[in-house]
Design an enzyme around this catalytic site. Structure first.
Site, PDB file in Angstrom:
ATOM      1  N   ASP A  10       0.860  -1.186   0.000  1.00 30.32           N
ATOM      2  CA  ASP A  10       0.000   0.000   0.000  1.00 30.32           C
ATOM      3  C   ASP A  10       0.901   1.243   0.000  1.00 30.32           C
ATOM      4  O   ASP A  10       2.119   1.137   0.162  1.00 30.32           O
ATOM      5  CB  ASP A  10      -0.858  -0.065   1.274  1.00 30.32           C
TER       6      ASP A  10
ATOM      7  N   GLU B  85       2.681   5.044  -3.906  1.00 28.33           N
ATOM      8  CA  GLU B  85       2.657   5.995  -5.046  1.00 28.33           C
ATOM      9  C   GLU B  85       3.965   6.774  -5.178  1.00 28.33           C
ATOM     10  O   GLU B  85       4.292   7.126  -6.310  1.00 28.33           O
ATOM     11  CB  GLU B  85       1.471   6.960  -4.883  1.00 28.33           C
TER      12      GLU B  85
ATOM     13  N   ASP C 207      -8.917   3.603  -2.675  1.00 28.37           N
ATOM     14  CA  ASP C 207      -9.908   3.956  -1.658  1.00 28.37           C
ATOM     15  C   ASP C 207     -11.182   4.531  -2.264  1.00 28.37           C
ATOM     16  O   ASP C 207     -11.383   5.743  -2.311  1.00 28.37           O
ATOM     17  CB  ASP C 207      -9.303   4.959  -0.670  1.00 28.37           C
TER      18      ASP C 207
END
Ligand code: MIG
Length: 798
Positions: A406, A409, A484
Site C-alpha cells: 500500500d 505511489e 480507496d
C-alpha cells in the site's frame, strides 16, 4: 497544449529536414538538420517503436515497462523513398516518414486505409529550469474515433473528449472524474473506421493525454521530461492490440488458484480473537473464503516486518491455525520505514545507505503511519534484494501467503503534492535521476521487490502480491486493487469501468474494494457489488472500518443469502476463471472485455460502459441502482442464454432483463462449454471427483477450453498441466463435442458430468469415439450425462 507557463516559455521547436538515413537490421535512423534523430524500430509487422532525441545523441535505452520476454520478429521489412518521404513497409503496416519534418503517417498494408497520422507530430520545448525537454506529440483524429485504456481512470470507458495525466497519486475517496489517481499506465487503444491500434508512450515522467478535448480533431500526448518514446501497435482487432501490448510489457505467471477465491479484508482485523471470530463465521455460515487480510494494526507501531505482541502474541501459531481451516493470511507492508534506531530494519537500511535522499544529500523524510520515516530506493537492485530478504521470516517461518503493498505511489501525509518532492534522487537502476522520473515507477519497483521475496521464500509455491500503485508492466509481478473508493452507487459504476479499463490496459488481475472502502454500504448496495465482484479476477471485500462492519453477514439474513449464493457461483466457476487467467498469461487476452473489445464492428458497443464479458463466454452487467427489479442493457450480437432460466435471447439490441436482488443479468454465449467445480468453502477443501461441463447448444461451431493443473507450484511451466480444447458443433438432430487434450497433468476426476442446455431434440443415442453407449448407464438426470473424461469425440444424437 498549455502545460505550465512557469516552465514553458521558449516556444515549441520542431524537427527540420532529414539529411541522413541509416538502417541497422530492424532499426532505422533518420537524422534531421537540427540534430533531431528519429530512431524507428520494427518490432513486429504490427508494432513500430518511435524514439526521438533532440540533441544528436540518444541516452542509454532503459525501460522498466518492457518485458524481457517480449516477442520480436517480422516477416517483411522494406524501405523505399521518393522525393518527399521514406516508406517503410511490413506485412501489416506501411509507414511514411516525411523528409521535410519527420512527421509520420501509418496505413494498413493490406487495404491501404489510413490508420493514424501526425498532426504537428513530434515537437518539444526546452525547459531551462529543470533541464531537458517537454516532449510532445500531436496526431490527427477524425470524427468518429474512440479511445480506451489508460489504466485506472474513473471515467466513461470511451475517453474521447477528455484530458488526463499520469502521476500516481494517493486519492482517498476519489470521485468519478478525479485525475490522476493511483496508477500511471500510459497506454491507449483507439478505434477508427472499426480498426483498432494502440499507442504506448513509455515515459515515466508526468505525462498527459488529450483525446480531442483541447481541439476537436487532434489527439496529443506529452511528458514533462524524458524522451518522446512510443510504440505504435496495430490490430486491427482491439483484442490483438491489447494482447500485443501485454506481451510487450509482460504477462504474469499463474497465481495460486486460491488467489482466485474470495478474500475478506478490513482496516483492521485485530486482535487475533477478532480475526478468528471473522474466519470462524465464514465457516459457520458456509460462505466460501480463501484469504484473510491483516491491515497496518498487526504491526508494532506500524513498523514493517514486526508484529504487535499485544494483538498477535504468536503469529506463527495463528497463521497455522488459519491455514488448517483453509485461510491464507495476507499482510500489508508499506514503503515507509520508521526512523527508530532500535528498529533493525531501519538501522540496516541506514547503515547500507538504502534510503532515498534529497538532492543535496539529506534523507527523504516524510510522515506516514509510523510517524517520520525514510523510504527505500526500490529503483536500485541491491535495495530490492535486501527488501526481498526481509520477507524470509514472514513467509518461510510464519507462513504468511500473500503481501499487500500500500502507500507506494509513494504517499506522504500532510505535505503538498502528497508525495516526495521532485528533487528526491533515485538510482533508477544505474540511470540516476530525480523523483520526477522515478515517481510513477516507485510503486512498481516496490511490488517487484516484494514479489521477489515471496517468490523466493514461498517456493515451491507461487507468490501472491497486491499493489495499489503501478506503471505499465507491473502486472508481471502482482495483482492490484483500485484504491480507496466509496460505498456509493456511483462507485459501483466506477469499479466496473475501472476494472474493464485495467484489463484492457494489460493488467487483468484487478478488483475493487467490494462494498466501498470509505463509508458503509447498505445491504442492497453490498449485494449488488458482490454480484459484480465475483466476475472480477481479484475478488475482495475491504473497508476502512470507520463506519461499521462490512462482512457478508453484516446486512441481515436476506443479504447474507444473496452474498453466499454469488460467492458460491464464483467457486463453481473457478475452473472457468482459471482458464481465463491462463489465456491471459499465454495469449495476453484480457480477462474482462468491454463490449467494444468483444465486438468492435458493432458501433453500438463503442459507448457502452456497464456490460462486459468475463472470460470468453460470460456476459455480465451489474445492477447499478437501488430498488431495481432488473435493468435495460445492451446484448451484443449473437445468441445468448440467460444464465438463470436458459432462455435464449438474440443480441444486437438493448433489452430489459429481470434481476431482483438475488439475481443479476448474466448470459452465456451459445455454443460455450462452461466448466464447473463443486462448491467448496476454500480451494482444496474437496477432492474434485468430477468436472461439470455446462454445454450450451448452438447451431454451428464454438470453441471452449478448460485449463487445470496442480493449482499451485511451477510444474505447469514444465508441461504438467491439462488443457482441454473443446469444439462443439450443433446441428438439427446432433451435437458433437470434440476434445483435444494437451499437457501431462492428470486430473483427479475420471468423469465429466455433461449438462446439455438448449438442446433442440430428444437424445436417442450417445456415442463416444464412434461407439454407442448404453443410454441408461450414462443418464443421471434430464439431459445430464456422466461420461468418461477420456474421449476425443462425443456425439449426442436425436
Ligand atoms: O492511509 O492501511 O488504500 O486499503 O486499508 C490509509 C490502511 C492507508 C490505504 C489503503 C487501504 C488501507 C489503508 N491505507
Amino acid at each position: 497544449m498549455i502545460l505550465n507557463e512557469r516552465i514553458e516559455h521558449k516556444g515549441n521547436a520542431f524537427p527540420a529536414k532529414v539529411i541522413d538515413f541509416k538502417k541497422d537490421v530492424d532499426t532505422l535512423y533518420f537524422h534531421s538538420e537540427n540534430g533531431v534523430i528519429l530512431q524507428m524500430t520494427v518490432l513486429r509487422d504490427s508494432m513500430l517503436r518511435f524514439r526521438f532525441t533532440t540533441d544528436a545523441k540518444f541516452e542509454p535505452d532503459f525501460s522498466y515497462a518492457i518485458s524481457k520476454e517480449a516477442v520480436k520478429g517480422y516477416n517483411k521489412l522494406e524501405i523505399t523513398e521518393d522525393i518527399e518521404k521514406y516508406i517503410v513497409t511490413t506485412s501489416k503496416l506501411v509507414c511514411y516518414i516525411s523528409k521535410e519534418d519527420l512527421r509520420t503517417r501509418i496505413y494498413d498494408a493490406v487495404d491501404e486505409t489510413l490508420i493514424s497520422e501526425d498532426e504537428l507530430g513530434f515537437h518539444w520545448e526546452e525547459s531551462y529550469e529543470l533541464g531537458g525537454n517537454i516532449v510532445k506529440m500531436t496526431k490527427n483524429s477524425p470524427t468518429g474515433e474512440s479511445f480506451y485504456g489508460l489504466g485506472d481512470k474513473p471515467e466513461h470507458t470511451n475517453l474521447k473528449g477528455k484530458r488526463f495525466q499520469n502521476w500516481a497519486t494517493d486519492s482517498y475517496a476519489f470521485g468519478r472524474h478525479t485525475d490522476p489517481i493511483y496508477k500511471a499506465i500510459p497506454f491507449y487503444t483507439a478505434i477508427q473506421n472499426k480498426k483498432a491500434y494502440g499507442v504506448f508512450f513509455d515515459n515515466s515522467f508526468r505525462s498527459h493525454f488529450d483525446f480531442c478535448s483541447e481541439r476537436r480533431n487532434v489527439t496529443s500526448f506529452w511528458a514533462e521530461g524524458g524522451e518522446m518514446n512510443y510504440y505504435f501497435i496495430y490490430g486491427p482487432n482491439m483484442q490483438d492490440v491489447v494482447a500485443s501490448y501485454t506481451n510487450l510489457t509482460g504477462a504474469p505467471e499463474l497465481p495460486p488458484l486460491w488467489a482466485l477465491g474470495y478474500h475478506q479484508c478490513k482496516w483492521s482485523y485485530y486482535p487475533e480473537s477478532n480475526v478468528k471470530e471473522v474466519t470462524q463465521k465464514f465457516r459457520d455460515l458456509k460462505i466460501p473464503c480463501d484469504a484473510i487480510y491483516l491491515d497496518i494494526d498487526y504491526m508494532e507501531g506500524f513498523r514493517c516486518f514486526t508484529w504487535s505482541k499485544d494483538y498477535f502474541p504468536d503469529p506463527k501459531r495463528m497463521v497455522k491455525e488459519l491455514s488448517d481451516d483453509g485461510f491464507k493470511t495476507v499482510v500489508i507492508i508499506d514503503p515507509g520505514i520508521k526512523i527508530d534506531m532500535e528498529y533493525d530494519v531501519f538501522r540496516e537500511g541506514l547503515e547500507k545507505d538504502y534510503f532515498c535522499r534529497r538532492a543535496d544529500g539529506p534523507y527523504m523524510k516524510g510522515k506516514v503511519w509510523p510517524g517520520e520515516c525514510y523510504f527505500p530506493d526500490f529503483t536500485k537492485k541491491e535495495v530490492r534484494d535486501w527488501w526481498a530478504g526481509l520477507f524470509q521470516e514472514l513467509i518461510e517461518d510464519i507462513g504468511v501467503k500473500g503481501v499487500w503493498n500500500d502507500m507506494n505511489e509513494p504517499a506522504v501525509m500532510d505535505v503538498p503534492g502528497k508525495s516526495f518532492p521532485d528533487d528526491v534522487r533515485h538510482d533508477y537502476d544505474g540511470n540516476p535521476c530525480s523523483h520526477r522520473k522515478a515517481h510513477n515507477i516507485y510503486g512498481m519497483q516496490m511490488a517487484k521487490a516484494t514479489y521477489k521475496g515471496l517468490k523466493k521464500y514461498n517456493y515451491p509455491l507461487r507468490p501472491f502480491v497486491i499493489t495499489r500503485s503501478a506503471y505499465s508492466g507491473t502486472q508481471r509481478y502482482t495483482s492490484t486493487w483500485l484504491g480507496d473508493n466509496v460505498a456509493s452507487w456511483e462507485h459501483l459504476w466506477i469499479a466496473n469501468v475501472q476494472a474493464q479499463r485495467m484489463a484492457m490496459s494489460g493488467f487483468s488481475f484487478v478488483g475493487s474494494d467490494i462494498g466501498g472502502f470509505a463509508q458503509q454500504p447498505n445491504g442492497e448496495l453490498y449485494a449488488r457489488w458482490i454480484q459484480l465482484g465475483i466476475f472480477h479476477p481479484f475478488c475482495r471485500t475491504h473497508s476502512s472500518g470507520d463506519h461499521g462492519d462490512q462482512e457478508p453477514w453484516t446486512f441481515g439474513q436476506e443479504i447474507t443469502d444473496v452474498v453466499r449464493k454469488f460467492i458460491e457461483i464464483r467457486y463453481q466457476l473457478l475452473p472457468y476463471l482459471y482458464t481465463t487467467f491462463y489465456k491471459y498469461i499465454e495469449e495476453g487476452i484480457p480477462m474482462l472485455k468491454s463490449l467494444v473489445l468483444f465486438d468492435q464492428e458493432d458501433s453500438q458497443t463503442h459507448h457502452r460502459t456497464d456490460e462486459f464479458l468475463a472470460g470468453e463466454h460470460i456476459l455480465a452487467c451489474p445492477i447499478g441502482e437501488p430498488n431495481a427489479k432488473g435493468r435495460r442493457m445492451y446484448i451484443p450480437r449473437g445468441n445468448w442464454y440467460n444464465f438463470w432460466n436458459h432462455e435464449m435471447v438474440e443480441g444486437g439490441k438493448e433489452m430489459w432483463v429481470d434481476a431482483d436482488i438475488d439475481s443479476m443479468p448474466i448470459f452465456i454465449k451459445e455454443g460455450a462449454i462452461i466448466p464447473k467445480y463443486p462448491i467448496q468453502q476454500y480451494v482444496g477443501e474437496k477432492k474434485i471427483d468430477q468436472l461439470t461441463l455446462d454445454v450450451y447448444f448452438k447451431h454451428g461451431k464454438e470453441e471452449s477450453s478448460v485449463y487445470e493443473d496442480a493449482n499451485d507450484g511451477y510444474d505447469y511451466t514444465k508441461g504438467r498441466f491439462s488443457l482441454r480444447q473443446f469444439t462443439t458443433t450443433g446441428k438439427k438432430t446432433s451435437l458433437t463435442i470434440k476434445q483435444h487434450k494437451t499437457g501431462t497433468f492428470i486430473t483427479e476426476y475420471e468423469t465429466f458430468k455433461i449438462h446439455l442446455i438448449g438442446l433442440p431434440f430428444e437424445v436417442k443415442t450417445v456415442r463416444i469415439d464412434n461407439e454407442d453407449i448404453n443410454l441408461e448407464e450414462v443418464t443421471i438426470g434430464h439431459r445430464v450425462f456422466e461420461i468418461t473424461k477420456n474421449f476425443s469425440q462425443l456425439e449426442i444424437l436425436g
